[in-house]
Design an enzyme around this catalytic site. Structure first.
Site, PDB file in Angstrom:
ATOM      1  N   GLY A 252       0.779  -1.224   0.000  1.00 45.37           N
ATOM      2  CA  GLY A 252       0.000   0.000   0.000  1.00 45.37           C
ATOM      3  C   GLY A 252       0.814   1.278   0.000  1.00 45.37           C
ATOM      4  N   PRO A 295       5.026  -4.352  -1.120  1.00 48.38           N
ATOM      5  CA  PRO A 295       4.804  -3.231  -2.040  1.00 48.38           C
ATOM      6  C   PRO A 295       4.483  -3.735  -3.442  1.00 48.38           C
ATOM      7  CG  PRO A 295       7.145  -3.538  -1.636  1.00 48.38           C
ATOM      8  CD  PRO A 295       6.433  -4.497  -0.718  1.00 48.38           C
ATOM      9  N   GLY A 296       3.434  -3.204  -4.026  1.00 45.53           N
ATOM     10  CA  GLY A 296       3.090  -3.536  -5.412  1.00 45.53           C
ATOM     11  C   GLY A 296       3.226  -2.289  -6.262  1.00 45.53           C
ATOM     12  N   ARG A 297       2.233  -1.416  -6.109  1.00 50.04           N
ATOM     13  CA  ARG A 297       2.184  -0.182  -6.882  1.00 50.04           C
ATOM     14  C   ARG A 297       3.505   0.586  -6.893  1.00 50.04           C
ATOM     15  NH1 ARG A 297      -2.412   2.595  -7.701  1.00 50.04           N
ATOM     16  NH2 ARG A 297      -3.363   1.380  -6.047  1.00 50.04           N
ATOM     17  N   ARG A 334      -8.254   2.668 -15.208  1.00 53.02           N
ATOM     18  CA  ARG A 334      -8.320   3.141 -13.816  1.00 53.02           C
ATOM     19  C   ARG A 334      -9.152   4.409 -13.618  1.00 53.02           C
ATOM     20  NH1 ARG A 334      -4.300   4.512 -11.115  1.00 53.02           N
ATOM     21  NH2 ARG A 334      -5.054   3.782  -9.102  1.00 53.02           N
ATOM     22  N   TYR A 338     -12.337   3.954 -11.087  1.00 53.28           N
ATOM     23  CA  TYR A 338     -12.501   4.701  -9.844  1.00 53.28           C
ATOM     24  C   TYR A 338     -11.948   6.118  -9.875  1.00 53.28           C
ATOM     25  CZ  TYR A 338      -8.511   1.421  -9.082  1.00 53.28           C
ATOM     26  OH  TYR A 338      -7.419   0.624  -9.217  1.00 53.28           O
ATOM     27  N   CYS A 365     -15.962   2.326 -27.505  1.00 50.52           N
ATOM     28  CA  CYS A 365     -17.348   2.754 -27.682  1.00 50.52           C
ATOM     29  C   CYS A 365     -18.043   2.846 -26.332  1.00 50.52           C
ATOM     30  CB  CYS A 365     -18.065   1.787 -28.610  1.00 50.52           C
ATOM     31  SG  CYS A 365     -17.182   1.598 -30.153  1.00 50.52           S
ATOM     32  N   GLU A 366     -17.621   3.788 -25.524  1.00 51.35           N
ATOM     33  CA  GLU A 366     -18.145   4.037 -24.176  1.00 51.35           C
ATOM     34  C   GLU A 366     -17.860   5.496 -23.873  1.00 51.35           C
ATOM     35  OE1 GLU A 366     -18.874   1.966 -21.228  1.00 51.35           O
ATOM     36  OE2 GLU A 366     -18.965   0.120 -22.393  1.00 51.35           O
ATOM     37  N   TYR A 395      -0.980  -1.577 -12.304  1.00 50.23           N
ATOM     38  CA  TYR A 395      -2.421  -1.756 -12.538  1.00 50.23           C
ATOM     39  C   TYR A 395      -2.899  -1.149 -13.860  1.00 50.23           C
ATOM     40  CZ  TYR A 395      -1.980  -2.925  -7.616  1.00 50.23           C
ATOM     41  OH  TYR A 395      -1.568  -3.485  -6.440  1.00 50.23           O
TER      42      TYR A 395
HETATM   43  C1  LIG Z   1      -2.805  -5.418  -3.703  1.00 49.33           C
HETATM   44  C2  LIG Z   1      -2.109  -5.975  -2.547  1.00 49.33           C
HETATM   45  C3  LIG Z   1      -0.833  -5.514  -2.210  1.00 49.33           C
HETATM   46  C4  LIG Z   1      -0.145  -4.396  -2.935  1.00 49.33           C
HETATM   47  O1  LIG Z   1      -0.796  -3.187  -2.790  1.00 49.33           O
HETATM   48  P1  LIG Z   1      -0.135  -1.866  -3.427  1.00 49.33           P
HETATM   49  O2  LIG Z   1      -1.068  -0.790  -3.092  1.00 49.33           O
HETATM   50  O3  LIG Z   1      -0.036  -2.114  -4.874  1.00 49.33           O
HETATM   51  O4  LIG Z   1       1.205  -1.712  -2.788  1.00 49.33           O
HETATM   52  C5  LIG Z   1      -0.194  -6.126  -1.164  1.00 49.33           C
HETATM   53  N1  LIG Z   1      -0.770  -7.142  -0.468  1.00 49.33           N
HETATM   54  C6  LIG Z   1      -1.998  -7.593  -0.768  1.00 49.33           C
HETATM   55  C7  LIG Z   1      -2.568  -8.709   0.001  1.00 49.33           C
HETATM   56  C8  LIG Z   1      -2.706  -7.033  -1.809  1.00 49.33           C
HETATM   57  O5  LIG Z   1      -3.921  -7.489  -2.098  1.00 49.33           O
END
Ligand SMILES: *Cc1c(COP(=O)(O)O)cnc(C)c1O
Length: 436
Positions: A252, A295-297, A334, A338, A365-366, A395
């Site tokens: 997150g 960390p993902g995003r 995205r 949202y 077409c939206e 994402y």
């Molecule tokens: C999506 C997710 C993440 C990564 O979240 P980011 O906002 O992209 O950092 C980490 N853990 C879990 C379980 C998730 O579902």
């Protein structure tokens, strides 16, 4: 013109071309066509190293950094994660298979998802996924059975909902009591979940997991999660004598998409969270568990940029201006999903004044196929010009679709002045490949 850019890897060349990771986006568009995803490999590697260094420095290396690969999942990214000695989160057989094909050591993978089918569980076990994060009673029982069938024990973490509302987007707010993810402490279900896990012979319980949301810019939410989780763990130890080896605090970490967004200080967040965990463990008499972050995003977002070619500039006097591009919600859903914000730049006219407030829209077409409304664009913009959307590394590709049978763009990686295709552009034949 001196301009403050949304990402440090952006700059303007002498001829008004936007440069990304030191390379001319106009040349890249000519070489690979549009729409085009670009990814700054060096920045992704720098992020991996930053997190690893913080884990070493503030947690004494007692823990793991897991790249949440749903943010951007393709073979090359798992190769990079392997080379950088990272762990990964996977959420489906598709992601597991992609990691496998990239030679990623699956014993360093954690399997998430709030609905793992029996087939998913078997697939993950048979391919040696190291850890499962269980989200429900049913699933825990299914994991136990699958492990029994294989004469093995499965390492499992239990997903717990700490009951924190992060007040970010509804769609990514996952830590509230009424969430579909995991069980809440407040309702007593988390404790029942633990009782079940301890009673199952083929579950090797490793500890607990929580993930409360996305776009967090400070340490406060991690600290609140850690407090609630360690308090829970201390109670559990007292009542059941069970001491968890792992506490995973989820991901997150926030990313700035527009100039007004704050820039999170990852090192400070890690340090403050570590300090808090240490003092809580001292207070509760707990040994410090291995701490996980996911960390993902923030690992990939600002490493990404999407290039489009403009097809029309429509000025509706007294109403609105449209700039339409050759991609849209198919490669970046995205805003449609949202209302996500983005910084949009005229990639081949960076020197021109931007006074024409425009809705940058896609080709689908939206009416909702909007990349971003209210974008200042140059009056000089015309068909054939290039538009860059910044911070699209997370994402975007992973949420892309073939709506309107639009082929997905390729991913071109940029590293040390060189560029190469990591995912090729889909062809029209790919569009009918599955049709019988
Ligand atoms: C999506 C997710 C993440 C990564 O979240 P980011 O906002 O992209 O950092 C980490 N853990 C879990 C379980 C998730 O579902």
């Amino acid at each position: 013109m001196v301009q403050k850019f949304i990402c440090g890897n952006l700059s303007t060349g002498p001829d008004g071309h936007l440069f990304f990771a030191g390379q001319d986006t106009v040349e890249l568009a000519q070489k690979y066509g549009t729409p085009l995803y670009l990814m700054d490999e060096d920045l992704i590697r720098a992020k991996c190293r930053l997190f690893s260094r913080c884990m070493e420095k503030y947690f004494g290396g007692r823990g793991n950094i897991l790249y949440a690969s749903k943010a951007a999942s393709f073979k090359r990214i798992y190769e990079i994660m392997r080379e950088e000695s990272m762990c990964v989160d996977v959420v489906s057989p598709g992601e597991i298979y992609t990691a496998l094909k990239a030679g990623f050591p699956l014993e360093r993978a954690w399997f998430h998802s709030n609905n793992k089918s029996d087939e998913d569980i078997s697939f993950a076990m048979d391919h040696g996924v190291g850890f499962f994060v269980a989200e429900s009673f049913e699933e825990l029982i299914a994991i136990d059975k699958a492990a029994l069938d294989r004469g093995s024990k499965q390492k499992v973490l239990l997903r717990i909902t700490p009951g924190i509302d992060t007040h970010t987007f509804e769609a990514v707010d996952t830590g509230k009591v009424d969430s579909k993810f995991g069980y809440a402490i407040e309702t007593g279900q988390a404790e029942e979940f633990l009782q079940l896990a301890l009673s199952l012979k083929n579950i090797d319980l490793q500890g607990f997991h929580c993930h409360v949301g996305s776009q967090l810019f400070d340490s406060d939410v991690f600290i609140r999660s850690a407090r609630i989780m360690l308090d829970f763990m201390a109670n559990i130890k007292e009542v059941y004598g069970y001491e968890a080896q792992q506490l995973n605090l989820g991901g997150g970490f926030g990313v700035p998409y527009v100039i007004s967004d704050p820039e999170p200080d990852i090192e400070r967040i890690m340090k403050e969270t570590a300090d808090e965990i240490r003092s809580l463990c001292d207070r509760y008499g707990l040994e410090m568990p291995e701490i996980g972050f996911e960390p993902g995003r923030c690992m990939v977002a600002d490493a990404g940029l999407t290039l489009y070619t403009v097809g029309m500039v429509k000025k509706i006097p007294g109403f609105i201006n449209y700039v339409s591009v050759d991609g849209g919600m198919t490669d970046n859903p995205r805003y449609a999903l949202y209302g996500a914000e983005y910084t949009v730049l005229p990639a081949d006219r960076m020197g021109d004044e931007c006074k024409m407030i425009s809705s940058v829209v896609g080709r689908c077409c939206e009416s909702g196929d909007i990349i971003q409304p209210g974008v200042p664009m140059p009056e000089t913009m015309k068909r054939g010009d290039l538009v860059a959307v910044c911070t699209t590394g997370a994402y975007n590709y992973s949420m892309a679709s073939n709506y309107n049978r639009v082929p997905r763009p390729p991913i071109v990686m940029l590293s040390q002045g060189k560029n190469y295709v990591a995912v090729r552009r889909e062809s029209l034949d790919d569009m009918v490949m599955l049709d019988e």
